[in-house]
Each structure stands twice: as structure tokens, then as C-alpha cells.
Design a protein around this motif. Structure first.
Motif, PDB file in Angstrom:
ATOM      1  N   GLY A  32      24.994 -26.296   8.544  1.00  0.00           N
ATOM      2  CA  GLY A  32      23.760 -26.434   7.792  1.00  0.00           C
ATOM      3  C   GLY A  32      22.712 -27.300   8.456  1.00  0.00           C
ATOM      4  N   THR A  33      23.039 -27.924   9.585  1.00  0.00           N
ATOM      5  CA  THR A  33      22.076 -28.803  10.257  1.00  0.00           C
ATOM      6  C   THR A  33      21.418 -28.149  11.461  1.00  0.00           C
ATOM      7  OG1 THR A  33      23.699 -29.792  11.768  1.00  0.00           O
ATOM      8  CG2 THR A  33      23.465 -30.802   9.587  1.00  0.00           C
ATOM      9  N   GLU A  34      21.800 -26.921  11.769  1.00  0.00           N
ATOM     10  CA  GLU A  34      21.390 -26.316  13.034  1.00  0.00           C
ATOM     11  C   GLU A  34      19.874 -26.281  13.238  1.00  0.00           C
ATOM     12  OE1 GLU A  34      25.389 -24.776  11.875  1.00  0.00           O
ATOM     13  OE2 GLU A  34      23.447 -24.958  10.845  1.00  0.00           O
ATOM     14  N   ALA A  35      19.129 -25.992  12.186  1.00  0.00           N
ATOM     15  CA  ALA A  35      17.675 -25.827  12.333  1.00  0.00           C
ATOM     16  C   ALA A  35      16.968 -27.141  12.634  1.00  0.00           C
ATOM     17  CB  ALA A  35      17.085 -25.198  11.076  1.00  0.00           C
ATOM     18  N   THR A  36      17.532 -28.253  12.205  1.00  0.00           N
ATOM     19  CA  THR A  36      16.869 -29.554  12.353  1.00  0.00           C
ATOM     20  C   THR A  36      17.762 -30.575  13.044  1.00  0.00           C
ATOM     21  OG1 THR A  36      17.629 -30.227  10.152  1.00  0.00           O
ATOM     22  CG2 THR A  36      15.459 -29.178  10.296  1.00  0.00           C
ATOM     23  N   ALA A  37      18.728 -30.118  13.795  1.00  0.00           N
ATOM     24  CA  ALA A  37      19.762 -30.996  14.338  1.00  0.00           C
ATOM     25  C   ALA A  37      19.209 -32.085  15.252  1.00  0.00           C
ATOM     26  CB  ALA A  37      20.800 -30.176  15.088  1.00  0.00           C
ATOM     27  N   THR A  38      19.800 -33.260  15.135  1.00  0.00           N
ATOM     28  CA  THR A  38      19.613 -34.369  16.062  1.00  0.00           C
ATOM     29  C   THR A  38      21.010 -34.794  16.506  1.00  0.00           C
ATOM     30  OG1 THR A  38      19.827 -36.199  14.497  1.00  0.00           O
ATOM     31  CG2 THR A  38      17.667 -35.110  14.618  1.00  0.00           C
ATOM     32  N   PRO A  39      21.125 -35.690  17.489  1.00  0.00           N
ATOM     33  CA  PRO A  39      22.469 -36.137  17.891  1.00  0.00           C
ATOM     34  C   PRO A  39      23.299 -36.692  16.738  1.00  0.00           C
ATOM     35  CG  PRO A  39      20.895 -36.725  19.586  1.00  0.00           C
ATOM     36  CD  PRO A  39      20.086 -36.181  18.432  1.00  0.00           C
ATOM     37  N   ARG A  40      22.663 -37.161  15.682  1.00  0.00           N
ATOM     38  CA  ARG A  40      23.416 -37.672  14.532  1.00  0.00           C
ATOM     39  C   ARG A  40      24.162 -36.562  13.792  1.00  0.00           C
ATOM     40  NH1 ARG A  40      18.586 -40.331  14.362  1.00  0.00           N
ATOM     41  NH2 ARG A  40      17.755 -38.938  12.762  1.00  0.00           N
ATOM     42  N   ASP A  41      23.768 -35.307  14.035  1.00  0.00           N
ATOM     43  CA  ASP A  41      24.393 -34.175  13.353  1.00  0.00           C
ATOM     44  C   ASP A  41      25.517 -33.548  14.162  1.00  0.00           C
ATOM     45  OD1 ASP A  41      22.617 -34.169  11.034  1.00  0.00           O
ATOM     46  OD2 ASP A  41      21.063 -33.521  12.442  1.00  0.00           O
ATOM     47  N   ILE A  42      25.892 -34.166  15.256  1.00  0.00           N
ATOM     48  CA  ILE A  42      26.985 -33.635  16.067  1.00  0.00           C
ATOM     49  C   ILE A  42      28.314 -33.914  15.372  1.00  0.00           C
ATOM     50  CG2 ILE A  42      28.215 -33.878  18.249  1.00  0.00           C
ATOM     51  CD1 ILE A  42      25.493 -34.470  19.562  1.00  0.00           C
ATOM     52  N   ALA A  43      29.082 -32.854  15.147  1.00  0.00           N
ATOM     53  CA  ALA A  43      30.373 -32.992  14.464  1.00  0.00           C
ATOM     54  C   ALA A  43      31.494 -33.308  15.449  1.00  0.00           C
ATOM     55  CB  ALA A  43      30.690 -31.713  13.692  1.00  0.00           C
ATOM     56  N   SER A  44      31.471 -32.676  16.611  1.00  0.00           N
ATOM     57  CA  SER A  44      32.475 -32.968  17.631  1.00  0.00           C
ATOM     58  C   SER A  44      31.811 -32.974  18.997  1.00  0.00           C
ATOM     59  CB  SER A  44      33.616 -31.942  17.593  1.00  0.00           C
ATOM     60  OG  SER A  44      33.144 -30.656  17.923  1.00  0.00           O
ATOM     61  N   ASN A  45      32.327 -33.828  19.871  1.00  0.00           N
ATOM     62  CA  ASN A  45      31.714 -34.056  21.175  1.00  0.00           C
ATOM     63  C   ASN A  45      32.834 -34.338  22.175  1.00  0.00           C
ATOM     64  OD1 ASN A  45      30.136 -34.815  23.345  1.00  0.00           O
ATOM     65  ND2 ASN A  45      29.106 -36.506  22.315  1.00  0.00           N
ATOM     66  N   PRO A  46      33.595 -33.283  22.554  1.00  0.00           N
ATOM     67  CA  PRO A  46      34.809 -33.485  23.353  1.00  0.00           C
ATOM     68  C   PRO A  46      34.585 -34.227  24.665  1.00  0.00           C
ATOM     69  CG  PRO A  46      34.688 -31.229  22.537  1.00  0.00           C
ATOM     70  CD  PRO A  46      33.373 -31.871  22.224  1.00  0.00           C
ATOM     71  N   LYS A  47      33.436 -34.069  25.296  1.00  0.00           N
ATOM     72  CA  LYS A  47      33.160 -34.743  26.563  1.00  0.00           C
ATOM     73  C   LYS A  47      32.457 -36.090  26.378  1.00  0.00           C
ATOM     74  CE  LYS A  47      32.939 -30.823  29.786  1.00  0.00           C
ATOM     75  NZ  LYS A  47      33.777 -31.397  30.863  1.00  0.00           N
ATOM     76  N   ASN A  48      32.306 -36.520  25.122  1.00  0.00           N
ATOM     77  CA  ASN A  48      31.631 -37.791  24.848  1.00  0.00           C
ATOM     78  C   ASN A  48      30.253 -37.849  25.499  1.00  0.00           C
ATOM     79  OD1 ASN A  48      33.919 -39.045  23.434  1.00  0.00           O
ATOM     80  ND2 ASN A  48      34.890 -38.996  25.459  1.00  0.00           N
ATOM     81  N   LEU A  49      29.517 -36.749  25.384  1.00  0.00           N
ATOM     82  CA  LEU A  49      28.196 -36.682  25.987  1.00  0.00           C
ATOM     83  C   LEU A  49      27.279 -37.736  25.392  1.00  0.00           C
ATOM     84  CD1 LEU A  49      27.695 -32.799  25.990  1.00  0.00           C
ATOM     85  CD2 LEU A  49      28.554 -34.241  27.854  1.00  0.00           C
ATOM     86  N   GLN A  50      26.441 -38.324  26.241  1.00  0.00           N
ATOM     87  CA  GLN A  50      25.422 -39.259  25.810  1.00  0.00           C
ATOM     88  C   GLN A  50      24.070 -38.549  25.938  1.00  0.00           C
ATOM     89  OE1 GLN A  50      26.584 -42.364  24.674  1.00  0.00           O
ATOM     90  NE2 GLN A  50      28.507 -41.238  25.020  1.00  0.00           N
ATOM     91  N   PHE A  51      23.135 -38.881  25.057  1.00  0.00           N
ATOM     92  CA  PHE A  51      21.877 -38.140  25.031  1.00  0.00           C
ATOM     93  C   PHE A  51      20.694 -39.066  25.301  1.00  0.00           C
ATOM     94  CE2 PHE A  51      24.886 -35.690  22.613  1.00  0.00           C
ATOM     95  CZ  PHE A  51      24.708 -34.420  23.153  1.00  0.00           C
ATOM     96  N   SER A  52      19.846 -38.612  26.209  1.00  0.00           N
ATOM     97  CA  SER A  52      18.613 -39.318  26.538  1.00  0.00           C
ATOM     98  C   SER A  52      17.450 -38.475  26.007  1.00  0.00           C
ATOM     99  CB  SER A  52      18.496 -39.496  28.051  1.00  0.00           C
ATOM    100  OG  SER A  52      17.275 -40.114  28.400  1.00  0.00           O
ATOM    101  N   GLU A  53      16.774 -38.974  24.969  1.00  0.00           N
ATOM    102  CA  GLU A  53      15.702 -38.225  24.319  1.00  0.00           C
ATOM    103  C   GLU A  53      14.369 -38.554  24.993  1.00  0.00           C
ATOM    104  OE1 GLU A  53      16.564 -37.956  19.759  1.00  0.00           O
ATOM    105  OE2 GLU A  53      17.367 -39.870  20.478  1.00  0.00           O
ATOM    106  N   LEU A  54      13.732 -37.522  25.554  1.00  0.00           N
ATOM    107  CA  LEU A  54      12.522 -37.698  26.349  1.00  0.00           C
ATOM    108  C   LEU A  54      11.467 -36.679  25.942  1.00  0.00           C
ATOM    109  CD1 LEU A  54      14.316 -37.909  29.808  1.00  0.00           C
ATOM    110  CD2 LEU A  54      13.324 -39.856  28.568  1.00  0.00           C
ATOM    111  N   GLU A  55      10.204 -36.986  26.258  1.00  0.00           N
ATOM    112  CA  GLU A  55       9.158 -35.996  26.068  1.00  0.00           C
ATOM    113  C   GLU A  55       9.511 -34.765  26.895  1.00  0.00           C
ATOM    114  OE1 GLU A  55       4.336 -35.450  26.694  1.00  0.00           O
ATOM    115  OE2 GLU A  55       5.310 -37.375  27.141  1.00  0.00           O
ATOM    116  N   ALA A  56       9.287 -33.578  26.326  1.00  0.00           N
ATOM    117  CA  ALA A  56       9.717 -32.343  26.981  1.00  0.00           C
ATOM    118  C   ALA A  56       9.196 -32.227  28.406  1.00  0.00           C
ATOM    119  CB  ALA A  56       9.274 -31.140  26.151  1.00  0.00           C
ATOM    120  N   ALA A  57       7.955 -32.651  28.640  1.00  0.00           N
ATOM    121  CA  ALA A  57       7.367 -32.531  29.977  1.00  0.00           C
ATOM    122  C   ALA A  57       8.078 -33.399  31.015  1.00  0.00           C
ATOM    123  CB  ALA A  57       5.883 -32.899  29.924  1.00  0.00           C
TER     124      ALA A  57
END
Length: 276
Positions: free
Chosen positions: A167-192
Motif C-alpha cells: 500500500g505504500t508503493e505510490a508514495t514510498a520513502t526509505p521508511r516504507d521499506i519492509a525488507s532490505n536483505p543487503k542492508n542498502l543505505q540511501f543517499s537522497e539527492l536532487e535528481a539532477a
């Protein structure tokens, strides 16, 4: 930075990063509504939108007595703020979900006119050639605007790197990740900034236009690529609601969806840009 705050800062900086790419004039000279002889000022991202629109302006528009002034922008916020303040008559760079997010955040009265092409979102890396080789704890760059962030996370989920809470797919942020097997870290940047972030991340999710502009070929360089089939993220023509019925807008929409433009896209972008 979320889209709402980006809109505020973008308004103040608008004139600083606009590049006029066709007939001269200041950014305040958009045509009066309903004047069929006046040039149509259209904001675009340089690649591929500016290239496609320049082809239309040079090769197709003269036969239809349509003059087009092309104004290039280097981000995703200011083409809309310039349209809202009347500096532009239309823009061609965004998707329906992005437009909906912008109008919801800003209260702008903008109208979607017609889709033109899809630029598949891709995951790119300077260090690995297969998603299976991403190391545990890898840093992934993703866009910081709500629409493209969710789109990027859906791409990662579709390829098994993460799962999202239902139910979070349309507005997902890293807080909506249910499982993360590789323990990925996310760097949020301006698209450009995402193509440049490849120097510092293990991989980054990059929008098609910025990938092409950075010399990447989505069709061959992406580790994984968004499917173009049934993709709701077509880039298209947008105007203010008051100009929705302007005959110049209708003519431009017709030209952008013409067979000539489809052929131009197919011949020049090798599957990195796909006409609708």
C-alpha cells in the motif's frame, strides 16, 4: 529537500538558471492567451526534451504557422514555477505523477495535455556490473522529490533488492521499506545530481533525461531498467488551465505526437527514449 520547500526556493532563484534557447526576449514575455500569431514559450529539460522540441520548432512547426521559443531549465521545479507565474505558456519535461505532486504541494492550476515519450528510470554504477555484486551496506543514490523517490524505490523492489510495505508503493520513502536483505543505505539527492553521485555511491537511480545528458545510455549502461510497457510515467506537454484550449497548444501537442517525432526519437535515442 521535499518538493514543497523546493518550490519556495526555486521561485526566488528562477531567473538565475533559465537559458533561452531560441528567439530572443526576456522570461516575462509569454504570449497573451488566445493570440494565434504569438510565439509559444515552452520550458524544457535540455535532453531529450529540448532536442525533440527543437526538431519540432525547426522542421515541423513552420508548416503549421507555429512559432516556438524554447527555454531550457536544469531542474524539475522551475519549469513549473515559470509556467505558473506566466513566464512560460507550456512546458514539456514531466510525468503525470510529478505534476500531481507539484499541484498538490503548490496549489498551482496546471493542465496535462498529452504524453510524448517514456524515459525509463535506471540503476547505474561505476563499480559493479550486476546488481548481485552490490556489496552488503551499499549506498544507493535516489531522488529526493517524492514522485521520483517512490519511482526509484519501486524499481529496486521490482528487481528484488528491497520490498516495500503493501500500500505504500505510490508514495514510498526509505521508511516504507519492509525488507532490505543487503542492508542498502540511501543517499537522497536532487535528481539532477544523481549522475555525478556515481563517484560517491555504489549505485544510483537516475532519471532517463539526466542519464542521457551525462553520456549514459539507459538501454546498455543501466544495471536494471524500468519497463516501458504500461508505464504511467510518460513525459508530456503541460500548460496553465487558462491556455488548455489555445489552438497553439493543440497544434504543438499534435506535432509532438506525430509520426515524424516518433521516428526522430527512434532514430536518435536507441531505445533510451521510447515514444508513446
Amino acid at each position: 529537500m521535499r518538493l514543497r520547500s523546493a518550490v519556495v526556493s526555486a521561485v526566488a532563484a528562477l531567473t538565475a538558471i533559465v537559458t533561452l534557447a531560441a528567439c530572443g526576449g526576456s522570461a516575462s514575455e509569454a504570449a497573451a492567451p488566445g493570440d494565434p500569431a504569438a510565439p509559444l514559450r515552452v520550458g524544457v529539460s535540455p535532453t531529450p526534451h529540448g532536442e525533440i522540441l527543437r526538431y519540432v520548432a525547426d522542421e515541423l512547426a513552420p508548416a503549421r504557422n507555429l512559432q516556438i521559443e524554447i527555454v531550457e531549465f536544469t531542474d524539475y521545479v522551475q519549469p513549473n514555477t515559470a509556467l505558473v507565474d506566466g513566464s512560460l505558456d507550456a512546458n514539456y519535461f514531466q510525468t503525470v505523477p510529478y505534476l500531481e505532486e507539484f499541484t498538490a504541494s503548490s496549489g498551482a492550476d496546471l493542465a496535462w495535455i498529452a504524453p510524448v515519450h517514456v524515459e525509463p528510470l535506471g540503476l547505474y554504477s561505476n563499480t559493479v556490473t550486476d546488481i548481485a555484486a552490490l556489496p552488503d551496506g551499499a549506498t544507493i543514490g535516489i531522488a529526493n522529490d517524492a514522485t521520483n523517490e517512490a519511482r526509484g524505490l519501486r524499481l529496486l523492489a521490482a528487481n528484488g533488492l528491497i520490498t516495500l510495505n503493501p500500500g505504500t508503493e505510490a508514495t514510498a520513502t526509505p521508511r516504507d521499506i519492509a525488507s532490505n536483505p543487503k542492508n542498502l543505505q540511501f543517499s537522497e539527492l536532487e535528481a539532477a545530481q544523481l549522475p555525478r553521485s556515481l563517484e560517491d555511491t555504489d549505485a544510483s537511480v537516475v532519471n532517463g533525461n539526466y542519464a542521457i545528458d551525462a553520456g549514459l545510455n539507459p538501454a546498455t549502461d543501466a544495471l536494471v531498467l524500468e519497463s516501458a510497457e504500461n508505464n504511467p510515467n510518460a513525459n508530456g506537454l503541460v500548460t496553465r488551465t487558462e491556455l488548455r484550449d489555445d489552438p497553439r497548444i493543440a497544434t504543438l501537442a499534435e506535432l509532438l505526437q506525430s509520426q515524424e517525432v516518433k521516428t526522430y526519437i527512434e532514430q536518435n535515442y536507441s531505445g533510451a527514449v521510447i515514444p508513446v
